[in-house]
Design an enzyme around this catalytic site. Structure first.
Site, PDB file in Angstrom:
ATOM      1  N   VAL A  16       1.056  -1.210  -0.017  1.00 33.33           N
ATOM      2  CA  VAL A  16       0.082  -0.035  -0.004  1.00 33.33           C
ATOM      3  C   VAL A  16       0.813   1.149  -0.053  1.00 33.33           C
ATOM      4  O   VAL A  16       2.257   1.171   0.583  1.00 33.33           O
ATOM      5  CB  VAL A  16      -1.003   0.190   1.202  1.00 33.33           C
ATOM      6  CG1 VAL A  16      -1.978  -0.980   0.869  1.00 33.33           C
ATOM      7  CG2 VAL A  16      -0.479  -0.017   2.530  1.00 33.33           C
ATOM      8  N   SER A  17       0.323   2.404  -0.397  1.00 31.68           N
ATOM      9  CA  SER A  17       1.254   3.514  -0.414  1.00 31.68           C
ATOM     10  C   SER A  17       1.390   4.453   0.639  1.00 31.68           C
ATOM     11  O   SER A  17       2.630   5.057   0.887  1.00 31.68           O
ATOM     12  CB  SER A  17       0.637   4.686  -1.637  1.00 31.68           C
ATOM     13  OG  SER A  17       0.433   3.843  -2.921  1.00 31.68           O
ATOM     14  N   THR A  18       0.591   4.319   1.487  1.00 31.71           N
ATOM     15  CA  THR A  18       0.764   5.237   2.810  1.00 31.71           C
ATOM     16  C   THR A  18       0.660   4.487   4.031  1.00 31.71           C
ATOM     17  O   THR A  18       0.008   3.578   4.030  1.00 31.71           O
ATOM     18  CB  THR A  18      -0.348   6.543   2.867  1.00 31.71           C
ATOM     19  OG1 THR A  18      -1.660   5.914   2.720  1.00 31.71           O
ATOM     20  CG2 THR A  18      -0.063   7.329   1.634  1.00 31.71           C
TER      21      THR A  18
END
Length: 193
Positions: A19-21
């Site tokens: 996931v990015s964050t």
């Protein structure tokens, strides 16, 4: 969890979730990878726009051996640019391993799977480019409306100018305010020697 192969002639299926964050969660991806039969699952919270700093991905790619399978839920979990995707697939292929996805018909052991992978890579990069364009358009509109002011200055320019007017030198100002000398010179419009 350490990466371990099953045995000398057994194929290991390794899942990779991303996931990015930090406020996002890999749980759904991890559950899908487990249901798909992954022996080991590695997860990380890093942007997919680059492979730099993605330690879990590097570990997985290093660990792969001939016959192994790297499994993701979707290819955008692996890369957001055609360049990075091609480099990752090349690394997987060089090890004699294959790439598969649970939600997309990707299987690099087949010609159709390879073709579909390349098409999705182009779309993932296109989506990233479109998102950046929209962001820049939004910033431009906000600036026109006087709403967007940009990032707040991290250096107290007015205070630097006041201290300089009081006769302090760049080094003394930098120490007093806890900033770099180069920042002081920039604020004063000077160039350090």
């Amino acid at each position: 969890m350490l990466l371990r192969h099953k045995g000398p002639n057994e194929v290991t299926t390794i899942g990779y979730a991303r996931v990015s964050t930090s406020d996002q969660d890999c749980t759904i991806q991890e559950a899908a990878l487990k249901a798909a039969g992954c022996d080991v699952i590695r997860s990380e919270k890093r942007s997919g726009t680059t492979t730099k700093g993605r330690d879990e991905l590097a570990t997985v790619l290093e660990f792969l051996r001939e016959g192994d399978v790297l499994m993701v839920t979707r290819i955008d979990r692996l890369a957001r640019s055609v360049f990075d995707l091609e480099a990752i697939v090349k690394a997987i292929t060089a090890k004699g391993a294959t790439l598969k996805a649970t939600e997309q018909p990707i299987d690099t052991s087949t010609s159709a799977g390879k073709a579909f992978l390349q098409m999705l890579g182009v779309f993932a990069e296109f989506e990233t480019s479109i998102r950046k364009e929209r962001q820049l358009e939004g910033i431009a509109k906000a600036k026109q409306a006087g709403v967007y002011k940009g990032r707040k200055p991290s250096v107290p320019t007015d205070e630097i100018k006041r201290l300089a007017a009081d006769g302090l030198g760049a080094t003394a100002i930098a120490k007093t305010l806890g900033v770099g000398r180069a920042s002081v010179y920039r604020a004063l419009g000077e160039v350090s020697a």
